[in-house]
Every structure is written in C-alpha cells, then in structure tokens.
Design a protein around this motif. Sequence first.
Motif, mmCIF file in Angstrom:
data_model
loop_
_atom_site.group_PDB
_atom_site.id
_atom_site.type_symbol
_atom_site.label_atom_id
_atom_site.label_comp_id
_atom_site.label_asym_id
_atom_site.label_seq_id
_atom_site.Cartn_x
_atom_site.Cartn_y
_atom_site.Cartn_z
ATOM 1 N N GLY A 1 0.789 -1.226 0.000
ATOM 2 C CA GLY A 1 0.000 0.000 0.000
ATOM 3 C C GLY A 1 0.817 1.269 0.000
ATOM 4 N N GLY A 2 2.138 1.152 -0.035
ATOM 5 C CA GLY A 2 2.978 2.345 -0.059
ATOM 6 C C GLY A 2 2.871 3.186 1.194
ATOM 7 N N SER A 3 2.508 2.574 2.310
ATOM 8 C CA SER A 3 2.342 3.273 3.596
ATOM 9 C C SER A 3 1.311 4.394 3.509
ATOM 10 C CB SER A 3 3.688 3.826 4.101
ATOM 11 O OG SER A 3 4.608 2.774 4.315
ATOM 12 N N SER A 4 0.405 4.277 2.547
ATOM 13 C CA SER A 4 -0.692 5.233 2.399
ATOM 14 C C SER A 4 -1.974 4.608 2.927
ATOM 15 C CB SER A 4 -0.866 5.620 0.932
ATOM 16 O OG SER A 4 -2.104 6.256 0.698
ATOM 17 N N PRO A 5 -2.813 5.354 3.652
ATOM 18 C CA PRO A 5 -4.058 4.760 4.182
ATOM 19 C C PRO A 5 -4.926 4.129 3.106
ATOM 20 C CG PRO A 5 -3.648 6.886 5.205
ATOM 21 C CD PRO A 5 -2.641 6.733 4.115
ATOM 22 N N TRP A 6 -5.104 4.827 1.984
ATOM 23 C CA TRP A 6 -5.942 4.274 0.924
ATOM 24 C C TRP A 6 -5.241 3.112 0.243
ATOM 25 C CZ3 TRP A 6 -10.469 5.929 1.912
ATOM 26 C CH2 TRP A 6 -10.669 7.228 2.396
ATOM 27 N N GLY A 7 -3.920 3.167 0.138
ATOM 28 C CA GLY A 7 -3.187 2.033 -0.404
ATOM 29 C C GLY A 7 -3.283 0.807 0.479
ATOM 30 N N VAL A 8 -3.241 1.016 1.795
ATOM 31 C CA VAL A 8 -3.388 -0.090 2.737
ATOM 32 C C VAL A 8 -4.779 -0.709 2.618
ATOM 33 C CG1 VAL A 8 -3.533 -0.658 5.203
ATOM 34 C CG2 VAL A 8 -1.640 0.728 4.348
ATOM 35 N N LEU A 9 -5.789 0.118 2.407
ATOM 36 C CA LEU A 9 -7.152 -0.396 2.233
ATOM 37 C C LEU A 9 -7.209 -1.334 1.029
ATOM 38 C CD1 LEU A 9 -10.208 -0.428 2.812
ATOM 39 C CD2 LEU A 9 -10.402 1.664 1.441
ATOM 40 N N GLY A 10 -6.673 -0.889 -0.101
ATOM 41 C CA GLY A 10 -6.681 -1.736 -1.290
ATOM 42 C C GLY A 10 -5.847 -2.995 -1.123
ATOM 43 N N ALA A 11 -4.663 -2.859 -0.512
ATOM 44 C CA ALA A 11 -3.794 -4.022 -0.315
ATOM 45 C C ALA A 11 -4.421 -5.015 0.653
ATOM 46 C CB ALA A 11 -2.426 -3.568 0.194
ATOM 47 N N GLY A 12 -5.090 -4.515 1.683
ATOM 48 C CA GLY A 12 -5.747 -5.410 2.632
ATOM 49 C C GLY A 12 -6.859 -6.213 1.976
ATOM 50 N N ILE A 13 -7.644 -5.565 1.117
ATOM 51 C CA ILE A 13 -8.712 -6.278 0.414
ATOM 52 C C ILE A 13 -8.119 -7.296 -0.554
ATOM 53 C CG2 ILE A 13 -10.611 -5.999 -1.220
ATOM 54 C CD1 ILE A 13 -11.213 -3.315 0.081
ATOM 55 N N LEU A 14 -7.010 -6.922 -1.215
ATOM 56 C CA LEU A 14 -6.372 -7.855 -2.141
ATOM 57 C C LEU A 14 -5.886 -9.111 -1.418
ATOM 58 C CD1 LEU A 14 -5.174 -8.536 -4.944
ATOM 59 C CD2 LEU A 14 -3.108 -7.312 -4.229
ATOM 60 N N PHE A 15 -5.221 -8.937 -0.302
ATOM 61 C CA PHE A 15 -4.704 -10.092 0.421
ATOM 62 C C PHE A 15 -5.833 -10.861 1.109
ATOM 63 C CE2 PHE A 15 -0.728 -8.234 -0.501
ATOM 64 C CZ PHE A 15 0.228 -9.210 -0.328
ATOM 65 N N GLY A 16 -6.904 -10.167 1.483
ATOM 66 C CA GLY A 16 -8.070 -10.884 1.978
ATOM 67 C C GLY A 16 -8.679 -11.756 0.894
ATOM 68 N N GLY A 17 -8.655 -11.262 -0.357
ATOM 69 C CA GLY A 17 -9.136 -12.067 -1.473
ATOM 70 C C GLY A 17 -8.239 -13.256 -1.751
ATOM 71 N N PHE A 18 -6.930 -13.058 -1.628
ATOM 72 C CA PHE A 18 -6.008 -14.186 -1.794
ATOM 73 C C PHE A 18 -6.298 -15.282 -0.770
ATOM 74 C CE2 PHE A 18 -2.453 -11.553 -3.925
ATOM 75 C CZ PHE A 18 -2.927 -11.901 -5.167
ATOM 76 N N LYS A 19 -6.570 -14.873 0.446
ATOM 77 C CA LYS A 19 -6.824 -15.860 1.499
ATOM 78 C C LYS A 19 -8.139 -16.591 1.261
ATOM 79 C CE LYS A 19 -6.941 -16.355 6.535
ATOM 80 N NZ LYS A 19 -6.840 -15.635 7.839
ATOM 81 N N ALA A 20 -9.180 -15.849 0.866
ATOM 82 C CA ALA A 20 -10.473 -16.482 0.622
ATOM 83 C C ALA A 20 -10.447 -17.329 -0.645
ATOM 84 C CB ALA A 20 -11.568 -15.415 0.532
#
Length: 457
Positions: A370-389
């Motif tokens: 996410g580049g240490s950006s709040p909105w980047g972290v939001l997108g990266a978190g959803i992406l990795f949540g999708g990888f897990k699911a």
Amino acid sequence: MAAADVDPDSPLGEAIDAVDAEAEPGLAEELEQEVARVAAPAVEDSGDRWRDAMRRATSGGWVVALGAIVLAIVAGSILIIVTDENVLAAAPYFFSRPSDTLSAIGQAVGGAYSALFQGAVYNFGADSFAQGIRPLTQTLTNATPLIAAGLGVALAFRAGLFNIGGQGQMLMAATAAGWIGFGVTGLPFPWHMLLCLVAGIAAGALWAGIAGLLKARTGAHEVIVTIMLNYVAFYLLSYFLATPGLMQAPGSANPKTPPMQDSAVLPPLLGPSYNLHWGFVLSLVAVVGVWWLLNRSSAGFAFRAVGENPKAARVAGIDVSRTTVLVMLFAGGLVGLAGVQQVLGTVTTGFSVDIDAGIGFDAITVALLGGSSPWGVLGAGILFGGFKAGGSAMQAAQGIPIEIVLVVQSLIVLFIAAPPLVRAIFRLPQPDRTPRRRETRRDRRRAAAAATEEGRA
C-alpha cells in the motif's frame, strides 16, 4: 553538483552560507539534500501533452505496486504449469501435438485463477445473488484485521519506524478485550462491546508504547524490542490460558478461553447469513482517521517530518522523542484494533494463542504494497483478503496447492522491495527525474527577438 558550485547569490546559496554545519547539522543536511535534488538530471518534455501526462502518471508508486502484482501472478502461473499433472503428462508430446500441451496449460492456469476469482469475489455457479456474493463478504472479513494492522505498520513507516511487533500487540489486545468480553457481566450492548474495544486498543497501544519509550529514551532499536515483545506476549497469553481461574475456560483442559458474551460481540453487518461484521466499518473509519491524521493535523506533520529527517525535525523545534513514543502508541492502537476484531467478530467462541493468525506479520506486507498510504493499505488489505479467501477455493476446486498463493504474496513483497527492477521490466520512467520544458521554435524566436532588441538598445 557540490555546495561550492551553487550560485552564492541564489536563495539556496545564501542559506548555505548562513548555516553553521556544526551548530545546526540537521539543517545543513537538509540543504545538502536540496543541492542534490537541484542537481538531479532533468528530462525534457516531448511537447505532446498526452505523452507527458502518461509519463508523469506511470512514474508514480502505484504503478510499481501494480507491476509487482502482475509479475507475481505471472510467476504463480509458471508454478501452476510446472506442477499440474495434465501439463506434465502432455509436455513430452509437445512437438508432435502442441495443441494438447497448450490446452492443458490454459486449463490449468485459467481454471486456477477462475477458481481464485470465484472464491474471492463472486461465485457464478451460485443459485442466487445473495449466495453469489458470499465470497466477496468473506474477502472483506479476511481483510478487516489486515487493514487495521496494516495501518498501524504503515503509520510507523511514515515516521521512520519499523513496527514488527504486530503479533504481540494483537495478542495483548485480544487478551484485554477477551477477558472483558467473557469475564465482565451485567453490561448491556453496546456498552459492553465499547468497553472491550477501548480496552483492546489501549492494550495494543501500551504494548507498542514500550518499544517507543525504549527507542526514545535509550536508543534501543524498535525492531529488536518489538520482536522480543512478541515472545513476551505469546508466552504471557499461554500462561493465562493454561492457568485455571485466569483465562482458561472452566472445566476444560484445553488452553482456550470461554466464548464471548453476546453483549460484547460485534454484530453482523449484512445479517446472520454472512461472516462480515461491523469490524469492517471500524477499519474504514480507521483508514479515514489515519488519512486525516497524516495530512490534516499538526501531529501528522510531525510524524512525517521525523520520518523524513529526524535531525532536521529537531532543528525545526519538533520533540523527536515525544513524537516517537506517540507514533508507537497510535500504531499499537491500530494493530490492537485488529486483535479486538478477531476476538469479538471472527472467533467469538473462545480463542487460544493462535488468535493473531499471522496477521501481525502479514500487515507488514500490506503496508509495503500500500505504499504506507491509508488508501493504499485499504486496497492491499482487500487484495490479500481475497487471496486468502480464494486460495482455499482454488485448492478445493482445482487441487492447486494453497502454498502457491503464499508464493505469489511473497513475490509481491520481493518486487515491491525492488522498484528499479519493476521499472526496468516494464520500461517505466524513473520518478527522481525532474521534468523540464523543451524549448520550442516560438521560444527560440522570442529569445532571438529579445537579443536583437537588446543589441539595438
């Protein structure tokens, strides 16, 4: 360009002459960095505004993150190909029947990523829309603690600190929130839930604050301290769970807590048919809060200033020690929110020492992507949540080892850590070059006319 080559009559030259490097080392270092920036090689504009706009757009950090994801998926596809039984069976006959091998490759890769998508976003084989979006809700459920913990790591990154103690902070937050969640009786909803939230966030903040205080007072490196605190938290919770009368469920020999009371549980967000709970909304609120903190508050300015250059920040009047402690408190509180979401939303029937589920370390990956950006972290978190699911669905539907998804995640981190490599592969422009307007024919005519007028005068 050295400092001696700077025009002494320019503002930068006057500032260099006025600064005593021994008395103000931080400010002197800042001026040296400015000299290096001015001396950076410049590239001329092409004169085509669309081409120049594309060059500026592709020099951003988000392009590197996207390129890292693409390269990781390509590498994952290669691993799927070399491990698929049908591809291996058809490969020896490639030169005689190439279509069989190519068809097997297409089915292996296409089937794997199709199963990943349907397990993470939408199941096209479901009987109804409500059942079809169930994978998406599971992705958001998995992303909920990753977003909160990723924000804690990213906030520390922005202040120049490496918070690798997410596991310990989550365990302490889960301990505090869980003890109140099953041990305190008589409180109605939502006061019981709010009390658990406050206790868990405070526990995570205080646990990270220990590392911040040691960093500020003694100079102890936060990486070493937070790693040691992870072990302390792990064995401390293990002791609590193995001791009857503390956190171990009554009448049970297993190291596990009793279930949370209904008044302390985060309610479901979309109804009882889905696992998604209100913790996801709390993560979204945290994203907005961290964005405001970093970009709209004086404390956030101090965080970023210390992260850019602690010496210059100290010269500017910022209390670096106080800021270090404050950053770790905020970071620990955000990671603590992830621990609370685990015990009050995801695992409400009682938890053990594995409640962090590796989220504390996955948060580092999320913050980097996410580049240490709040909105980047939001997108990266959803992406990795999708990888897990989707990884579980891919394994169940296609027989693909779930470790391949872990390899893809690891390769994303690898490529994120090497942005010059990603830019070289995709031929992206370097971001450290300052664009300079190209001289046009009109500019040359104007310069010639001005020189002629000056000669006549």
